[in-house]
Design a protein around this motif. Structure first.
Motif, PDB file in Angstrom:
ATOM      1  N   THR A  86       0.831  -1.205   0.000  1.00 32.42           N
ATOM      2  CA  THR A  86       0.000   0.000   0.000  1.00 32.42           C
ATOM      3  C   THR A  86       0.865   1.254   0.000  1.00 32.42           C
ATOM      4  O   THR A  86       0.669   2.177  -0.804  1.00 32.42           O
ATOM      5  CB  THR A  86      -0.906   0.010   1.250  1.00 32.42           C
ATOM      6  N   ARG A  89       4.811   9.571  -9.870  1.00 28.50           N
ATOM      7  CA  ARG A  89       4.288   9.541 -11.252  1.00 28.50           C
ATOM      8  C   ARG A  89       3.540  10.838 -11.562  1.00 28.50           C
ATOM      9  O   ARG A  89       3.724  11.432 -12.632  1.00 28.50           O
ATOM     10  CB  ARG A  89       3.340   8.343 -11.423  1.00 28.50           C
ATOM     11  N   GLN A  90       2.709  11.288 -10.597  1.00 32.24           N
ATOM     12  CA  GLN A  90       1.989  12.563 -10.808  1.00 32.24           C
ATOM     13  C   GLN A  90       2.980  13.711 -10.961  1.00 32.24           C
ATOM     14  O   GLN A  90       2.822  14.579 -11.809  1.00 32.24           O
ATOM     15  CB  GLN A  90       1.062  12.855  -9.618  1.00 32.24           C
ATOM     16  N   ALA A 141       9.890   0.753 -11.024  1.00 30.94           N
ATOM     17  CA  ALA A 141       8.818   1.676 -11.399  1.00 30.94           C
ATOM     18  C   ALA A 141       9.317   2.841 -12.251  1.00 30.94           C
ATOM     19  O   ALA A 141       8.603   3.302 -13.142  1.00 30.94           O
ATOM     20  CB  ALA A 141       8.121   2.204 -10.148  1.00 30.94           C
ATOM     21  N   ILE A 193       4.767   5.599  -5.286  1.00 33.54           N
ATOM     22  CA  ILE A 193       4.954   5.547  -6.741  1.00 33.54           C
ATOM     23  C   ILE A 193       3.918   6.440  -7.430  1.00 33.54           C
ATOM     24  O   ILE A 193       4.255   7.204  -8.347  1.00 33.54           O
ATOM     25  CB  ILE A 193       4.893   4.090  -7.234  1.00 33.54           C
ATOM     26  N   ASP A 194       2.663   6.405  -6.964  1.00 27.50           N
ATOM     27  CA  ASP A 194       1.622   7.280  -7.539  1.00 27.50           C
ATOM     28  C   ASP A 194       2.027   8.751  -7.423  1.00 27.50           C
ATOM     29  O   ASP A 194       1.864   9.528  -8.366  1.00 27.50           O
ATOM     30  CB  ASP A 194       0.280   7.085  -6.813  1.00 27.50           C
ATOM     31  N   PHE A 195       2.544   9.127  -6.243  1.00 31.61           N
ATOM     32  CA  PHE A 195       2.935  10.529  -6.022  1.00 31.61           C
ATOM     33  C   PHE A 195       4.008  10.962  -7.026  1.00 31.61           C
ATOM     34  O   PHE A 195       3.878  11.996  -7.684  1.00 31.61           O
ATOM     35  CB  PHE A 195       3.449  10.712  -4.583  1.00 31.61           C
ATOM     36  N   GLY A 236       3.013   1.717  -3.091  1.00 27.31           N
ATOM     37  CA  GLY A 236       2.097   2.029  -4.191  1.00 27.31           C
ATOM     38  C   GLY A 236       1.743   3.514  -4.206  1.00 27.31           C
ATOM     39  O   GLY A 236       1.762   4.167  -5.250  1.00 27.31           O
ATOM     40  N   LYS A 237       1.455   4.059  -3.019  1.00 27.80           N
ATOM     41  CA  LYS A 237       1.118   5.487  -2.927  1.00 27.80           C
ATOM     42  C   LYS A 237       2.329   6.365  -3.233  1.00 27.80           C
ATOM     43  O   LYS A 237       2.203   7.442  -3.829  1.00 27.80           O
ATOM     44  CB  LYS A 237       0.578   5.815  -1.538  1.00 27.80           C
TER      45      LYS A 237
END
Ligand code: ZN
Length: 299
Positions: A39, A49-50, A100, A45-47, A42-43
């Protein structure tokens, strides 16, 4: 706009992620609670990526809770290894980020990276052999010797040194699951709270808790001074936010040294020698950006 770096302060209770190039150029920052590795990473990596939609991110640096494997030549480089934190043992933090983003990933202990932050922009700019200690949920120590972050067999575990324990003065058995009354076991935040029945931030400055705490912290610092001969000792972490403890530590260390170390820095007084981090609670995240910059240069 010039390229930025990603910095991650990976802590046992929260992850701080930042994008920028230094204290005067932080372009984005986020705090995430530490949940399961899947979790949380994952968050993270999302940050990033944005953020990549707005900034070129040249490398990412990670300041990790541990123990970790910081050896770039090891097959488990960038792993959190045998941590007692549930779910996090053997977590491939740096490899997950590498998969990633496919950019250089710098990875080191939280305390070594905080030391790098203080060396880059904070209290340790003028020195190249120093230690950074954090006194909080645990006790950790990192730093530099001759301008190099300290590694070796694995990495220093300064919090787990043995210090004298006067059982008459302090019958508390200690909190360390491995050693009981090692330095961390006697002087971390949970030990303060368990011994006195309330957390450090609620204990008034005149409480006897602080003279005992300063005594223990001074014992550890004095041992580290004897072994490494640091030019500076930076002390951060939650317990040290009670800044009234610094003069007590100065007094105790001076008394323990008993005039033995003949350096003007020490003989003139310890106010400028045992100091809080100039970057406050930001040493780790900023150090991670400095570590990313190093990883980028090395690639
Ligand atoms: Zn221990």
């Amino acid at each position: 706009m010039k390229a930025a770096y990603g910095g991650i302060e990976a802590g046992g209770t929260k992850f701080v992620c930042a994008v920028g190039t230094g204290p005067d150029d932080i372009r984005a920052e986020i705090r995430l609670p530490t949940e399961s590795p899947e979790t949380t990473l994952g968050k993270v990596i999302d940050f990033f990526r944005q953020q990549q939609e707005h900034h070129e991110i040249a490398a990412i640096g990670v300041a990790s809770f541990g123990p970790v494997d910081p050896d770039p030549d090891s097959p488990t480089f960038g792993f959190i290894t045998n941590t007692p934190k549930p779910g996090w043992a053997n977590t491939p933090v740096a490899p997950t980020l590498k998969d990633a983003f496919d950019i250089p990933i710098g990875f080191d202990t939280d305390v070594n990276v905080a030391a790098l932050g203080e060396h880059s922009w904070g209290a340790a700019r003028q020195v190249d052999t120093f230690v950074y200690l954090t006194i909080g949920t645990g006790i950790g120590g990192g730093g530099m010797v001759n301008g190099q972050l300290i590694h070796g067999l694995i990495h220093p575990e300064m919090g787990h040194i043995a210090i004298p324990h006067d059982w008459d003065r302090d019958p508390f058995a200690g909190t360390c699951p491995f050693h009981g009354d090692c330095w961390e076991g006697l002087a971390n935040g949970p030990a303060l709270e368990a011994r006195w029945g309330q957390p450090g931030e609620l204990l008034p400055p005149a409480h006897e808790a602080w003279s005992l705490e300063a005594h223990y912290l001074a014992l550890g610092v004095t041992s580290i001074m004897m072994i490494l001969s640091p030019q500076l000792v930076v002390m951060g972490g939650g317990v040290m936010e009670q800044e009234h403890i610094f003069p007590l530590i100065h007094h105790e260390v001076k008394s323990l040294l008993n005039g033995y170390i003949q350096s003007p820095t020490v003989l003139e007084g310890l106010d400028g020698y045992i100091v809080p981090p100039a970057l406050g609670g930001r040493s780790g995240a900023l150090g991670a950006i400095a570590l990313a910059e190093r990883a980028h240069r090395a690639s």
